[in-house]
Every structure is written in structure tokens, then in C-alpha cells.
Design an enzyme around this catalytic site. Sequence first.
Site, short mmCIF file in Angstrom:
data_model
loop_
_atom_site.label_atom_id
_atom_site.label_comp_id
_atom_site.label_asym_id
_atom_site.label_seq_id
_atom_site.Cartn_x
_atom_site.Cartn_y
_atom_site.Cartn_z
N CYS A 38 -7.09 20.71 -2.24
CA CYS A 38 -7.10 20.78 -0.77
C CYS A 38 -6.84 19.43 -0.10
CB CYS A 38 -8.41 21.37 -0.27
SG CYS A 38 -9.82 20.26 -0.42
N CYS A 62 -9.00 15.43 -3.89
CA CYS A 62 -8.87 16.78 -4.44
C CYS A 62 -7.39 17.16 -4.50
CB CYS A 62 -9.64 17.76 -3.57
SG CYS A 62 -9.39 19.48 -4.04
N TYR A 87 5.22 -5.03 12.85
CA TYR A 87 3.99 -4.28 12.60
C TYR A 87 3.47 -3.68 13.91
CZ TYR A 87 -0.32 -2.99 10.25
OH TYR A 87 -1.35 -2.28 9.71
N GLU A 146 0.79 -1.23 0.00
CA GLU A 146 0.00 0.00 0.00
C GLU A 146 0.83 1.28 0.00
OE1 GLU A 146 0.41 -2.25 2.59
OE2 GLU A 146 -1.50 -2.03 3.65
N ASP A 175 -0.59 -4.65 4.47
CA ASP A 175 -0.34 -4.85 5.90
C ASP A 175 -1.17 -5.99 6.50
OD1 ASP A 175 1.49 -2.84 5.86
OD2 ASP A 175 0.19 -1.32 6.75
N CYS A 223 -13.75 22.30 -1.28
CA CYS A 223 -13.36 23.59 -1.86
C CYS A 223 -13.97 23.84 -3.24
CB CYS A 223 -11.83 23.70 -1.94
SG CYS A 223 -11.09 22.65 -3.20
N CYS A 273 -14.90 18.83 -5.78
CA CYS A 273 -14.52 18.63 -4.38
C CYS A 273 -15.59 19.20 -3.45
CB CYS A 273 -13.17 19.30 -4.10
SG CYS A 273 -12.75 19.34 -2.35
ZN LIG Z 1 -10.77 20.46 -2.47
#
Ligand SMILES: [Zn+2]
Length: 529
Positions: free
Chosen positions: A143, A140, A379, A67, A186, A156, A153
Site C-alpha cells: 500500500c 509497504c 532550487y 536523493e 538538496d 494494511c 505494515c
Molecule cells: Zn501496507
Amino acid sequence: DDEKAFHGLSKRIQLITDEEFEEYTPERAAEDLRRADEDRGIIRKIRRGEFTAETIDIVKSTLVVVESPTKAKAIAYFFGRPAKRTINGFTVYEVAGGQMILNVVASGGHIFDLTTEGGYHGVIKENDLYIPVYTDIRRCNNCGEQFTDRDLCPECGSSNIRSKKNVVDLLRKLSVEANKVLIATDPDAEGEKIGYDIYVVVKPYCKDVERLEFHEVTRRALRKAFSEPRNIKLPFVQAQIVRRIEDRWVGFELSRKLWENFKVTSLSAGRVQTPVLSWVIRRVEELKRKIPAAELHLDNGLSVRLVNPPNIEDLMRKFKEGELNATVENIVFHEETVYPQPPYTTDSMLKDAAQKLGFPVGYTMSLAQTLFESGLITYHRTDSTAVSTTGIDVARRFIDENYPGLFKPREFRSEGAHECIRPTKPLNARQLRFYLSSGVLRIPQKLSADHLKLYDMIFKRFIASQMREAKVMVQEFTLKINGIEVKQNRITKILEEGFLNVNPIITTKKEAAEGTYKVVHMKVRREPT
Ligand SMILES: [Zn+2]
């Protein structure tokens, strides 16, 4: 010829590769010769143009999906110096390992999330079935807000967004080229769900898809995982899906109630945060019920604590008049054995990091994440104190070299396949910093001073857990003051250091002598029960 030089070399090689020297027997030499002949035979066949399916299949291409980019880099570097290529803005590491060509790539966390459109918060009820509907996660670029379903978004209003569909495309493209896909997310429910999503995405493009499970990012652990791949564990995936549905159902519905009641739409409630808030409130209530505790200093240098003594006003008045005396009597000594604490689990690590280092929970977790992905600790999301044989070996190597005779292995068994949080190498923080700065040890990301502080804390607690107990001298006596008698006991001497050599968690106090002493200082505080 030079045992010492050999030992030094062996130690360094072990640090870098996790591999140990083994004896090279005539049988092994014969086996190696046989294999070399086999390979030569294949090359002769290829030269003569006698290709068969078998010969072409010798070098397999394997795609490993993790990941995080840090973990991808760490794994790729275990097999040498990887080639890097960039596909649609994603870095793919390519490296040759034995009979395989490995491509290592990161999914960047979750790919899909519950939709916010349709059904009951994303879950459709059909006949007697509840069907959660998942869709691609969007982010986004302006932001950083993460959301689903919308093209703008919600935070924003920007249209500059990217979708995890890019990751889906990338994984499909790479899995078409691969003979095998190994999912190495994981080892917990969240990782299993991400792994399941990857499985679903690539399975139509590559027949051979399996899951790798390892609890530390080291060559040794990875090699073991490669030798025993498994299937996706559906119960873990289901658990994660139920958890996510609870997030939505509890969170969305409760938040709506809050908005209705308080007319403020910035309020939120949730599956975890709301019960935790109730614990906080209960703790605050408990803190309000305080009892007095008196801190007394006697003129012999002794300090004692009296919790909730009767008639405290009388005590205070006598002290102010300079007439408060305390008598120490019935002194006895006895030896006590102090055992080391078990190694850290997530909760005990977070607690100590807050108390000893002043780190907030989220910060500690992100430091631990980097340490894990860099292959320095196991882990860090675990509720187990268990120590594996690999872990015991790490402790043995450090203790035998630095504290000969003090090694005492303990398994701290607990349920499940998980392990405690522990270092993966027999290096304390100082040695680790040295090996990193000298370039002997390489990790994918630079460590900060705080990373090393957390590592140091984890290291000491773990190593101490594999060392001999400490022996201490305890002094007991009766303290008589203003008509009351209280038993006191204190550790006055450390007789055998044991694990305290590494993790000095005990402070000794001065021995008290029998006699009557004047109270020279008194402080009363109201403390929570
Ligand atoms: Zn945004």
C-alpha cells in the site's frame, strides 16, 4: 570565417553544456603540450612496468550520492553517455569525467527516522541529555505506507515490506570501491540531514567523504560545487532533528488529546497543520465581517467601484428610480513608473500558481521538483529573492537577443546563501519545448503541459525582474455621486512597455471625460474587509 554560423553554434553548445568558447592563446597551447608530454611519460613508465603509487592513483573513482533517481540521471548525463548497472534493484550510473570515474546513485530520500518505540516518542532522556534515537525507514510494497520499527505494515497488515537498510548496504558496497564519496543532496536542512545520514553510513568504508552544494542542476553549477566541496553543516542537521522531534512531540500528544475529546482516532494535529488551521479559522472569521461595495456602470461606458459608501440603501433606491447620476470632474493626468516584481520565492510562486494556473500547492511543488531535478530551474525551496551573477547572465542573454536595450540587471539582495527561483537557461517555454522536441536539449524526464505552464510563469517573472521599468499614464478624477465625493485613479495608457513586454501584468482602463452621467447598472456585494 562565418561569424553568424559561429554565433549559432556557440549558442547551441552553451545551451547543452553551459560552456562558453574562450580564446585559445599560445600560452594555453604550450600548457596543453606540456601536459600531453607528462601523460606520455606516464604511459612509457607503465609500459616498462615501472608502476608507482602515484601513477596508479591517476584515475580516481568517485561516488556521488543524491536523493532522487531523476537527479542522479541528470548529473550522470552531464559527463556523457553513462553506463548503467543494477545492484539490488537500484540503478547506478557510471561515467568517466576527466581524471575521475563517477558513480552516481540515489538514496531515495530519507534513510532513517525517529523510532516510535522507547523513550519519549523516540527521545531518551539521560541525565541532562536528550538523545533522539533513529532507525531504518520501512515501506509497504502493498500500500506504500511508510513507517519504522514494525515487521508488518500498520496500514494494511502486509508482510511484504522493504527497509532502507538496502540503501545502507548499497551505499557501503559502492563506497568501498570508491576513493571519494561526494554527497549531493538538496541544499536545505532536510537535504543536510539526509546527507549527514549518508555520511555516517559510508564514512567507515571510505575515508574521504565531502558534501557538494549546488542550487541548480547544471554542468556549470556542478563543476563549481566539485571545485569547492565542504563538510556537513551540523547546525542544519540539528535544526532538522529538532524539527522532527517537534513533529512527534506536538503531533502525537495533540492528536491523542483530540481522540480523547472527540472519540475519533482518525483525527490528527501537528506542528504545522494545527497553527495553519488556526489561521484558516481566523480568516474565515474575518470573511464574515463584510462591508458593502457598489459596482457602478455609467452611460459613458465608465465603471467605478465604491467601497463602503455611506447611505447605500438611498443609493440603491435612487438607482431603481432611474435618478442616480454621477459627475466626473477635476481630471488630471500624471506619469508613473511601474517597477517589475522581484523573482519568485517559494511562497509567491505557490500563490501565483494557485491564482493564475489553478494548481494546488502540493501539485505545484512536485512540478517544480521535476523542473529543478531536470536542471531547468534553481532550487524551488527558498525564501530569497537574490539573483546570482549566473542568473543575471541568463537574463542578459535572453533579453539582449529578444528585447535589445531593455536589459537592466537587479540583484534583489537578501540574506543567506540561497537564490530566487529562476530559469537556468535563456529559453522561454516555447523555445524550451522546441529544443526538447528537436533533441538538442535532453532531460531525464518527459515534461507535461503543466510543467511548461509553471516554467513559463517562473521564466516571465524572472526575466521581467531584469528589465527596464514601465512608464504609464495615470488619470485621476473626482467622482461626485449622491452628495459624496470619491477620488478615483486608473492607468489609461502604457507609455513605455519595459518589462511589460515579457510579463504583461497591467491592464489599462478607458479614459473618463468630465461631465454628468447616468448610472445604468449597479451591483452591490458584501465583501470581506
Ligand atoms: Zn501496507
